[in-house]
Design a protein around this motif. Structure first.
Motif, PDB file in Angstrom:
ATOM      1  N   ALA A 143       0.834  -1.193   0.000  1.00 21.58           N
ATOM      2  CA  ALA A 143       0.000   0.000   0.000  1.00 21.58           C
ATOM      3  C   ALA A 143       0.873   1.249   0.000  1.00 21.58           C
ATOM      4  O   ALA A 143       1.965   1.261   0.571  1.00 21.58           O
ATOM      5  CB  ALA A 143      -0.909   0.005   1.220  1.00 21.58           C
ATOM      6  N   SER A 144       0.379   2.298  -0.616  1.00 18.50           N
ATOM      7  CA  SER A 144       1.114   3.561  -0.661  1.00 18.50           C
ATOM      8  C   SER A 144       0.971   4.283   0.677  1.00 18.50           C
ATOM      9  O   SER A 144       0.106   3.968   1.497  1.00 18.50           O
ATOM     10  CB  SER A 144       0.582   4.437  -1.794  1.00 18.50           C
ATOM     11  OG  SER A 144      -0.739   4.850  -1.492  1.00 18.50           O
ATOM     12  N   SER A 145       1.806   5.290   0.869  1.00 13.55           N
ATOM     13  CA  SER A 145       1.725   6.076   2.109  1.00 13.55           C
ATOM     14  C   SER A 145       0.395   6.820   2.188  1.00 13.55           C
ATOM     15  O   SER A 145      -0.122   7.040   3.283  1.00 13.55           O
ATOM     16  CB  SER A 145       2.908   7.041   2.213  1.00 13.55           C
ATOM     17  OG  SER A 145       2.949   7.876   1.080  1.00 13.55           O
ATOM     18  N   GLU A 146      -0.181   7.191   1.044  1.00 12.67           N
ATOM     19  CA  GLU A 146      -1.489   7.863   1.051  1.00 12.67           C
ATOM     20  C   GLU A 146      -2.585   6.892   1.509  1.00 12.67           C
ATOM     21  O   GLU A 146      -3.490   7.272   2.257  1.00 12.67           O
ATOM     22  CB  GLU A 146      -1.824   8.419  -0.348  1.00 12.67           C
ATOM     23  CG  GLU A 146      -0.946   9.554  -0.797  1.00 12.67           C
ATOM     24  CD  GLU A 146       0.387   9.094  -1.389  1.00 12.67           C
ATOM     25  OE1 GLU A 146       0.520   7.885  -1.764  1.00 12.67           O
ATOM     26  OE2 GLU A 146       1.305   9.916  -1.442  1.00 12.67           O
ATOM     27  N   GLU A 147      -2.493   5.637   1.053  1.00  8.61           N
ATOM     28  CA  GLU A 147      -3.470   4.633   1.475  1.00  8.61           C
ATOM     29  C   GLU A 147      -3.345   4.355   2.971  1.00  8.61           C
ATOM     30  O   GLU A 147      -4.364   4.206   3.662  1.00  8.61           O
ATOM     31  CB  GLU A 147      -3.284   3.332   0.691  1.00  8.61           C
ATOM     32  CG  GLU A 147      -3.688   3.431  -0.762  1.00  8.61           C
ATOM     33  CD  GLU A 147      -3.345   2.186  -1.550  1.00  8.61           C
ATOM     34  OE1 GLU A 147      -4.239   1.682  -2.265  1.00  8.61           O
ATOM     35  OE2 GLU A 147      -2.197   1.707  -1.446  1.00  8.61           O
ATOM     36  N   ILE A 148      -2.131   4.297   3.477  1.00  9.79           N
ATOM     37  CA  ILE A 148      -1.911   4.078   4.916  1.00  9.79           C
ATOM     38  C   ILE A 148      -2.469   5.260   5.711  1.00  9.79           C
ATOM     39  O   ILE A 148      -3.130   5.069   6.736  1.00  9.79           O
ATOM     40  CB  ILE A 148      -0.415   3.872   5.232  1.00  9.79           C
ATOM     41  CG1 ILE A 148       0.114   2.612   4.539  1.00  9.79           C
ATOM     42  CG2 ILE A 148      -0.169   3.814   6.729  1.00  9.79           C
ATOM     43  CD1 ILE A 148      -0.490   1.320   5.026  1.00  9.79           C
ATOM     44  N   ALA A 149      -2.216   6.489   5.247  1.00 13.33           N
ATOM     45  CA  ALA A 149      -2.727   7.681   5.939  1.00 13.33           C
ATOM     46  C   ALA A 149      -4.257   7.669   5.973  1.00 13.33           C
ATOM     47  O   ALA A 149      -4.868   7.983   7.004  1.00 13.33           O
ATOM     48  CB  ALA A 149      -2.205   8.947   5.269  1.00 13.33           C
ATOM     49  N   ALA A 150      -4.892   7.296   4.848  1.00  6.76           N
ATOM     50  CA  ALA A 150      -6.356   7.221   4.809  1.00  6.76           C
ATOM     51  C   ALA A 150      -6.863   6.121   5.751  1.00  6.76           C
ATOM     52  O   ALA A 150      -7.883   6.295   6.429  1.00  6.76           O
ATOM     53  CB  ALA A 150      -6.822   6.964   3.380  1.00  6.76           C
ATOM     54  N   LEU A 151      -6.150   5.002   5.798  1.00  8.51           N
ATOM     55  CA  LEU A 151      -6.522   3.908   6.702  1.00  8.51           C
ATOM     56  C   LEU A 151      -6.452   4.359   8.156  1.00  8.51           C
ATOM     57  O   LEU A 151      -7.386   4.130   8.932  1.00  8.51           O
ATOM     58  CB  LEU A 151      -5.596   2.710   6.493  1.00  8.51           C
ATOM     59  CG  LEU A 151      -5.678   1.594   7.527  1.00  8.51           C
ATOM     60  CD1 LEU A 151      -7.036   0.915   7.487  1.00  8.51           C
ATOM     61  CD2 LEU A 151      -4.570   0.582   7.320  1.00  8.51           C
ATOM     62  N   LEU A 152      -5.378   5.020   8.530  1.00  5.85           N
ATOM     63  CA  LEU A 152      -5.229   5.484   9.914  1.00  5.85           C
ATOM     64  C   LEU A 152      -6.314   6.486  10.279  1.00  5.85           C
ATOM     65  O   LEU A 152      -6.814   6.495  11.406  1.00  5.85           O
ATOM     66  CB  LEU A 152      -3.835   6.080  10.123  1.00  5.85           C
ATOM     67  CG  LEU A 152      -2.678   5.089  10.010  1.00  5.85           C
ATOM     68  CD1 LEU A 152      -1.338   5.799  10.144  1.00  5.85           C
ATOM     69  CD2 LEU A 152      -2.809   3.984  11.037  1.00  5.85           C
ATOM     70  N   LYS A 153      -6.687   7.325   9.330  1.00  4.84           N
ATOM     71  CA  LYS A 153      -7.780   8.277   9.575  1.00  4.84           C
ATOM     72  C   LYS A 153      -9.101   7.535   9.760  1.00  4.84           C
ATOM     73  O   LYS A 153      -9.914   7.897  10.610  1.00  4.84           O
ATOM     74  CB  LYS A 153      -7.873   9.268   8.420  1.00  4.84           C
ATOM     75  CG  LYS A 153      -8.878  10.356   8.645  1.00  4.84           C
ATOM     76  CD  LYS A 153      -8.871  11.362   7.511  1.00  4.84           C
ATOM     77  CE  LYS A 153      -9.902  12.444   7.796  1.00  4.84           C
ATOM     78  NZ  LYS A 153      -9.985  13.408   6.718  1.00  4.84           N
TER      79      LYS A 153
END
Length: 157
Positions: free
Chosen positions: A7-17
């Motif tokens: 997963a990209s860092s953007e996908e990880i950031a969205a997941l954490l949100k």
């Protein structure tokens, strides 16, 4: 065979949100599973004590008796971690208190799979290096987070 992409860092950031507020933390094992482990250990301990105090116990070799005591001690340690284990999901990754280090950083996860077994809900995190890391989650919050993590970090081929 195509390799899956992490997963990209953007996908990880969205997941954490999506799984916020962080940290998501809870028991690793359901109380009834850990209590059952302790009950079985008590029964084994009673049986070992009865055999040790009987005439048959006197005939057991000291090496065998020592091995059984060592194995029983190991089972007690595992049951203790089952009772006191905590799984935490935060900005850095996932970790679980266990006998040996059990943690993974978000950037190290190649893909993840949620396995909802009857007695334990598990998240299996696959990394490029090493063996998969298995995390247990007993609370509803952890189980929902595990499901969301597995959806975002699923195998993409």
């Amino acid at each position: 065979m195509l390799m899956s992409q992490p997963a990209s860092s953007e996908e990880i950031a969205a997941l954490l949100k999506d799984i916020s507020p962080l940290p998501v933390q809870g028991r690793s094992w359901p109380r009834w599973v850990a209590a059952t482990a302790w009950l079985v250990l008590v029964l084994i301990g009673i049986r070992m004590a009865l055999v040790a105090s009987s005439p048959q116990g006197a005939a057991i070799s000291p090496l065998l008796a020592g091995s059984l005591v060592l194995l029983f001690t190991g089972l007690i340690v595992i049951a203790w971690y089952m009772w006191h284990g905590v799984t935490t999901i935060d900005q850095d990754g996932i970790r679980q208190s266990w006998i040996m280090k059990r943690q993974v950083q978000w950037q190290d996860i190649h893909f993840a799979k949620f396995v909802p077994l009857f007695n334990s809900k598990r998240l299996i995190c696959f990394t490029r290096r090493g063996r998969p890391i298995v995390f247990q989650g007993a609370t509803p919050e952890l189980q929902v987070a595990f499901a969301k993590i597995s959806l975002v970090l699923r195998r993409k081929t």
